[in-house]
Design an enzyme around this catalytic site. Structure first.
Site, mmCIF file in Angstrom:
data_model
loop_
_atom_site.group_PDB
_atom_site.id
_atom_site.type_symbol
_atom_site.label_atom_id
_atom_site.label_comp_id
_atom_site.label_asym_id
_atom_site.label_seq_id
_atom_site.Cartn_x
_atom_site.Cartn_y
_atom_site.Cartn_z
ATOM 1 N N GLN A 247 0.830 -1.213 0.000
ATOM 2 C CA GLN A 247 0.000 0.000 0.000
ATOM 3 C C GLN A 247 0.862 1.260 0.000
ATOM 4 O O GLN A 247 0.540 2.237 -0.692
ATOM 5 C CB GLN A 247 -0.930 0.002 1.219
ATOM 6 C CG GLN A 247 -2.023 -1.061 1.148
ATOM 7 C CD GLN A 247 -2.990 -1.001 2.326
ATOM 8 O OE1 GLN A 247 -2.660 -0.474 3.386
ATOM 9 N NE2 GLN A 247 -4.180 -1.561 2.140
ATOM 10 N N ASP B 264 3.473 1.718 12.353
ATOM 11 C CA ASP B 264 2.445 1.103 13.181
ATOM 12 C C ASP B 264 1.759 2.202 13.987
ATOM 13 O O ASP B 264 2.421 2.938 14.734
ATOM 14 C CB ASP B 264 3.110 0.083 14.127
ATOM 15 C CG ASP B 264 2.101 -0.632 15.011
ATOM 16 O OD1 ASP B 264 0.892 -0.295 14.957
ATOM 17 O OD2 ASP B 264 2.530 -1.527 15.755
ATOM 18 N N ALA B 265 0.452 2.300 13.826
ATOM 19 C CA ALA B 265 -0.308 3.368 14.491
ATOM 20 C C ALA B 265 -0.272 3.257 16.011
ATOM 21 O O ALA B 265 -0.565 4.219 16.714
ATOM 22 C CB ALA B 265 -1.754 3.342 14.012
ATOM 23 N N GLU C 229 -11.894 3.295 8.967
ATOM 24 C CA GLU C 229 -12.045 1.841 9.038
ATOM 25 C C GLU C 229 -10.728 1.104 9.258
ATOM 26 O O GLU C 229 -10.466 0.086 8.648
ATOM 27 C CB GLU C 229 -12.713 1.352 7.743
ATOM 28 C CG GLU C 229 -13.705 0.221 7.981
ATOM 29 C CD GLU C 229 -14.490 -0.118 6.724
ATOM 30 O OE1 GLU C 229 -15.218 0.753 6.221
ATOM 31 O OE2 GLU C 229 -14.368 -1.248 6.239
ATOM 32 N N HIS D 104 -8.750 -2.973 13.334
ATOM 33 C CA HIS D 104 -7.683 -3.967 13.155
ATOM 34 C C HIS D 104 -6.621 -3.910 14.250
ATOM 35 O O HIS D 104 -5.749 -4.762 14.300
ATOM 36 C CB HIS D 104 -6.931 -3.713 11.852
ATOM 37 C CG HIS D 104 -7.752 -3.927 10.628
ATOM 38 N ND1 HIS D 104 -8.539 -5.029 10.445
ATOM 39 C CD2 HIS D 104 -7.887 -3.179 9.511
ATOM 40 C CE1 HIS D 104 -9.133 -4.943 9.276
ATOM 41 N NE2 HIS D 104 -8.757 -3.838 8.685
HETATM 42 N N1 SAH Z 1 -8.450 4.041 5.326
HETATM 43 C C1 SAH Z 1 -8.308 3.298 4.087
HETATM 44 C C2 SAH Z 1 -7.971 1.821 4.299
HETATM 45 C C3 SAH Z 1 -8.835 1.036 5.267
HETATM 46 S S1 SAH Z 1 -8.300 -0.665 5.322
HETATM 47 C C4 SAH Z 1 -9.544 3.492 3.241
HETATM 48 O O1 SAH Z 1 -10.560 3.909 3.797
HETATM 49 O O2 SAH Z 1 -9.484 3.220 2.040
HETATM 50 C C5 SAH Z 1 -7.428 -0.729 6.862
HETATM 51 C C6 SAH Z 1 -6.078 -0.064 6.856
HETATM 52 O O3 SAH Z 1 -5.566 -0.058 8.196
HETATM 53 C C7 SAH Z 1 -4.996 -0.750 6.015
HETATM 54 O O4 SAH Z 1 -4.301 0.224 5.285
HETATM 55 C C8 SAH Z 1 -4.057 -1.372 7.062
HETATM 56 O O5 SAH Z 1 -2.727 -1.495 6.637
HETATM 57 C C9 SAH Z 1 -4.183 -0.340 8.160
HETATM 58 N N2 SAH Z 1 -3.733 -0.810 9.473
HETATM 59 C C10 SAH Z 1 -4.163 -1.880 10.170
HETATM 60 N N3 SAH Z 1 -3.472 -2.015 11.322
HETATM 61 C C11 SAH Z 1 -2.584 -0.977 11.368
HETATM 62 C C12 SAH Z 1 -1.593 -0.544 12.300
HETATM 63 N N4 SAH Z 1 -1.373 -1.197 13.445
HETATM 64 N N5 SAH Z 1 -0.897 0.577 12.000
HETATM 65 C C13 SAH Z 1 -1.101 1.261 10.849
HETATM 66 N N6 SAH Z 1 -2.028 0.896 9.932
HETATM 67 C C14 SAH Z 1 -2.758 -0.202 10.182
#
Ligand code: SAH
Length: 272
Positions: free
Chosen positions: A96, A119-120, A137, A141
């Site tokens: 991505q 990493d968020a 969204e 996760h």
């Molecule tokens: N916001 C985007 C993608 C949503 S999909 C849209 O609306 O199109 C979920 C996203 O969260 C993915 O890019 C995934 O890589 C990210 N993500 C999940 N866990 C994460 C983490 N710990 N740190 C950063 N990004 C994360």
């Protein structure tokens, strides 16, 4: 089930982002169907959800927005194009990051919109580095919403706006259902709306608006399943028959569970 580490989630998106784009759009999120516009396509409904968030962020052209979990970068590019703002997006999928940067450059937005691997749960940015942050969204996760909210609060200026679109549960989930959505949606932490409000307050965020769009997002999974069948051939070549039928089964179950117990909210808050 093993813990859904950021690396695991990242690999999942490395493998699936382009398939999601094929089945819907470069917005990797649910769609919004207004009550009187049930005929909208999935792609139009996804764009509408992005647009609803853009309007609510009310960013000036001078702002620098942090996009937490930026996906393929489509929402980031769109808000930058519409408002003139700068955006830094983070994701745990290297595919991505690369795709996002290529697309931003191709769209002539390379100067204003950048994507990087981070990493968020532990953001590599200074306190108050951004005027605003949003997470579309992606919080579902992450291992701990509270930790990410604290991080988002830390990196925006006092008074800075924080926008969230996220899944909730409307009726309590059984432990089987909770473990099913971990597998089907990679959803680590199911949360109810009342608990979300408490969490926001505890994270030092002042809520401006909470919009429950559970009903408006309901058509998403049925549309996605239709699109899945439409692209049958391409998907079979990409993932194989066994994975396809597994996914088909999971989505039928997920759509049923979503209708019964899950929901979706848009939240606009500010750093207090
Ligand atoms: N916001 C985007 C993608 C949503 S999909 C849209 O609306 O199109 C979920 C996203 O969260 C993915 O890019 C995934 O890589 C990210 N993500 C999940 N866990 C994460 C983490 N710990 N740190 C950063 N990004 C994360």
């Amino acid at each position: 089930m093993d813990s859904l580490t950021p690396e695991f989630v990242g690999r999942y998106y490395d493998q699936t982002s382009q398939l999601f784009e094929l089945m819907s759009s470069a917005n990797i999120h649910y769609g919004y169907w207004p009550e009187d516009k049930q005929e909208l396509s999935l792609v139009a409904a996804q764009e509408l959800l992005t647009e609803m968030m853009i309007q609510r962020m009310r960013l000036p052209a001078t702002a620098h927005l942090l996009d937490v979990g930026c996906g393929l970068g489509h929402p980031a590019m769109r808000i930058s194009r519409e408002t003139g703002c700068r955006v830094t997006g983070v994701t745990v999928s290297q595919v991505q990051v690369d795709q996002g940067n290529q697309r931003a450059a191709a769209a002539g937005l390379g100067e204003r919109v950048r994507f990087q691997y981070a990493d968020a749960m532990s953001l590599p940015f200074e306190d108050g580095a951004f005027q605003a942050a949003w997470a579309l969204e992606s919080l579902l996760h992450m291992p701990a919403r509270a930790q990410v909210l604290r991080e988002m609060r830390r990196v925006v200026v006092p008074g800075g706006r924080i926008g969230i679109s996220d899944m909730i549960y409307r009726t309590p989930l059984t432990s089987d259902e909770a473990s099913f959505i971990r597998g089907a949606f990679l959803m680590q932490s199911a949360i109810s709306l009342p608990d979300y409000r408490t969490l926001l307050a505890e994270s030092g965020l002042e809520v401006e608006e909470v919009l429950d769009i559970s009903t408006n997002t309901l058509p998403t999974l049925p549309h996605l399943m239709k699109s899945f069948e439409h692209h049958n051939e391409t998907l079979r070549a990409a993932m194989g028959e066994a994975a396809m039928s597994q996914l088909r089964e999971a989505w039928v179950q997920a759509a049923e569970l979503y209708r019964r117990s899950l929901g979706y909210v848009l939240i606009i808050a500010r750093r207090g």
